[in-house]
Design an enzyme around this catalytic site. Sequence first.
Site, PDB file in Angstrom:
ATOM      1  N   GLY A 284      86.862  21.352 -22.876  1.00  0.00           N
ATOM      2  CA  GLY A 284      88.156  20.715 -23.111  1.00  0.00           C
ATOM      3  C   GLY A 284      88.600  19.817 -21.982  1.00  0.00           C
ATOM      4  CG  MET A 286      86.648  20.104 -14.241  1.00  0.00           C
ATOM      5  SD  MET A 286      86.359  21.907 -14.215  1.00  0.00           S
ATOM      6  CE  MET A 286      86.676  22.239 -12.501  1.00  0.00           C
ATOM      7  CD  GLU A 287      89.843  24.175 -13.127  1.00  0.00           C
ATOM      8  OE1 GLU A 287      89.530  23.792 -14.273  1.00  0.00           O
ATOM      9  OE2 GLU A 287      89.458  25.259 -12.662  1.00  0.00           O
ATOM     10  CG  ASN A 288      87.513  17.831 -11.532  1.00  0.00           C
ATOM     11  OD1 ASN A 288      86.640  18.664 -11.420  1.00  0.00           O
ATOM     12  ND2 ASN A 288      87.646  17.059 -12.621  1.00  0.00           N
ATOM     13  CG  HIS A 320      94.399  25.907 -18.950  1.00  0.00           C
ATOM     14  ND1 HIS A 320      94.418  27.257 -19.175  1.00  0.00           N
ATOM     15  CD2 HIS A 320      93.256  25.667 -18.255  1.00  0.00           C
ATOM     16  CE1 HIS A 320      93.346  27.814 -18.655  1.00  0.00           C
ATOM     17  NE2 HIS A 320      92.610  26.868 -18.086  1.00  0.00           N
ATOM     18  CD  GLU A 321      92.056  22.095 -17.610  1.00  0.00           C
ATOM     19  OE1 GLU A 321      91.621  22.410 -16.488  1.00  0.00           O
ATOM     20  OE2 GLU A 321      91.685  22.672 -18.662  1.00  0.00           O
ATOM     21  CD  GLU A 343      89.399  29.041 -16.076  1.00  0.00           C
ATOM     22  OE1 GLU A 343      90.420  28.810 -16.757  1.00  0.00           O
ATOM     23  OE2 GLU A 343      88.824  28.154 -15.402  1.00  0.00           O
TER      24      GLU A 343
END
Length: 883
Positions: A284, A286-288, A320-321, A343
């Site tokens: 979905g 990515m939280e970089n 969420h991210e 998570e």
Amino acid sequence: MDIARNPAVPNENIQLADAPPEPKRPPLIRREDYQPFAWLVPQTAIDFTLGLESTRIAAKLSVERNPDADRAEDIRLNGDGLKPVSVARDGEPVDDWTMVGDDLIVKLPGDAHQLEIVTQIDPSANSQLMGLYASNGMLCTQCEAEGFRRITFFPDRPDVLSTYTVRMSGPKSQFPILLCNGNKVAQGEGADGTHWAEWHDPWPKPSYLFALVAGDLVANSDTFTTMSGREVELNVWVRGDDLARTDHALESLRKSMKWDEDVFGREYDLDLFNIVAVSDFNMGAMENKGLNVFNTKYVLADPDTATDADFDAIEGVIAHEYFHNWSGNRITCRDWFQLSLKEGFTVLRDQLFSQDMQGEAVKRIEDVRILRSAQFPEDSGPLAHPIRPDSFREISNFYTATVYNKGAEVIRMMRTMAGPERFRAGTDLYFDRHDGEAATCEDFISAMEEGAGLDLAQFRLWYSQAGTPKVEASLLHSGDTTLLTLTQAVPETPGQPDKKPMPIPLKIALFDRDTGEHGGEQLLILDQVQKGFNFKGFDKPPILSINRGFSAPVTIERSVRHEDLVFLAARDDDSFARYEAMQELVVSHIVAAAGDGLDDAARDAGRKAIGQALGAILTDESIDDLMRGELMMLPSQTYLMEQMLVADPGRLHTEREGLKAWLGMQLRDEFHALYERVEQVPYAGEGARGARKVKTQVLVYAAASDPEKASQLAAHQYAGADNMTDRQGALMVLAGLGTAARTDKLIDFYRRYKGNDLVIDKWFTLQAISLHPNAIEHVKALAEHPDFTMRNPNRVRSLYMAFAGNPHGFHLESGEGYRMIADVILALDPINAQTAARFVPALGRWRRIEPVRAALMRQELERIAAADNLSRDTFEQVTRSLG
Ligand code: B3K
Ligand code: ZN
């Protein structure tokens, strides 16, 4: 003991000598083997010379001995498919390095060194979409969990935190936008039409949070002023044509930032927050750090192309991210076994956010539905694992509903036991105490014990034991006293034959049969195998409402009268419990009918009770249509299958469809009146989302009871629709029917949206999930469609994952559905192993399916297992599934 001389295994030697060589098993990594890394890497500087086919990476690592680890004379830097172009130590080229497998070992005699390593890669050949890859002419990265090692050699583990400075250069016309983590500190023009940018991220981070994007992108921009008055620049970067569909994503980001300040006291910590949408992406988003990379599916939306559910999903995933910035980035995981630390907690945070944005009752029901359809089957199958696993071969296989969704439920239970204020004190302490660290689940639990004032000694079992607990509830009434006896059992799971009782927080209420009222909700903690609770003041046996709000992720077993469930479905003041009563009514009926079978009288009684409850729901003016839409949905076939030890998918399908048809006939007038009412609500009118939800639900019942009428109504809804929710709902129903309107509207939809990848994905999916008897033939034909490709994960999922989730098609008696999915796994594995492995669990359910189909499913798993050169991902999932 030397195994060859073990007298208990007399033929050991002979067998070993004669046996064919064991296929190479990827090693098992164990949680208990964790060791801190011998070296710290305080600074990392990387220079990227970008090209789609060739990118050169010059990395400079400053390393120093880790005082908390054993001394080592060398450093092991992880690589994956890389060869060093050059290696230098303290400014001098060296050749005393070696390779062990894919890893690079360099001698380091002193206490601190500078390492310079050059690598060269071809992003356009990276079909795994891990590391640096090309997507639609742009370059982007995905590093979690172990993708960074496909870019450069590095200690690619989450407990090695480093401060990154990145320079990137490339052709300006091809890559006008150059993005990386943190803030841009310099930029300039180079020779021959190139340009460069330098980025610095002041926050030390693990390599999995590294990100880089280069491409021809445009931004929808805004600013956000944080609680301490800092201004943050926000950008949502997309390809030019997509700009008009980014407002919702940007607004969702602003809402998330505000909510995290208000509810968790968390403030953003950079001057810039970038989101980039890419169309080739394994998951979905990515939280970089400071540079989130998103699947376009979770960014792009407008009413014509996205459904109400898409809008909600975008809001939830953006949140969420963003929330990971604290729960994941500022505090990361010590090792991948701790994945649920970030998570599970972040899923809970996004669920609470969405509850506040979209309404608590419906959101809770949706979250439980996801848990039950994705996590419960995992917990009761061969791939069951605790939310904190003990071992893995490939970590990508553990980004599961268990780690995410059950992980969230476990933390939610802490919140339920502590209450929101004490829970907040616990999270405050956790964030304070571990800021800047790579932490463990144990750290979280300890902070929660101290901050929230909970004793979680026994509760820790929720982290170590797999399996969904079963709770049996029975009521015994005598005089004015009712005894509620609760008994728990945690089922056996692979590698965990014996389970201990866990603390299970259950919210309950007892309704007085005469007044229809209850004297208040109570929280009971079942912390032994069996516990009894006495309640006084009832002349007649009360009606039990249990696990209200789904306070614990368990299954409840009880024998309860139809009339009590009808009462709860119509009257319970807890919306979840009301939904649950309706589900229970239907589940018990269908499971009995598809299991031992029902005689006519019992079938009639069961249907009538359901009809009575549904009738009340259709006409109840006290609930809104969003809730009504939830209550109207029958339990999915996957959930029904989960309720049976061994299920016959064919019989379940027949019973479920039969019930739908019966209800459609029986309540025809109520459905009709409801449709007429909701049809009038304009797109942006009050209650419009609920109206749209109900509208399609009515069509679903009509399709089962009167297909011709349903086809007309759906075609009419499709033609008149001014939004995707109505259009998709109508087309979904049409796709399952054999009418001419089906073909017409499918052609129309394709023509209308040709070129819009996300909508064309929907077109594939609607056909793959349809109830049409020839669904598998349609899928075969669609696989030959010019728009189909195995190289784009969204497209693969839109066709094949959708089909694997269509019980009616996948479980064809002939086994053709199983064969198709096994063929997909084998074909996809060399292209994109992560995506291929995600198909395995569908076949892995064989033990819970009737024997003829089970044998066919197993046969397909064995065929996959026998293939040469399977990826680590697929190998692990298939061998675990075979057991
Ligand atoms: N943390 C990423 C998931 C990475 C998956 C790697 N196979 C997205 C998320 O959970 O927010
Ligand atoms: Zn996450």
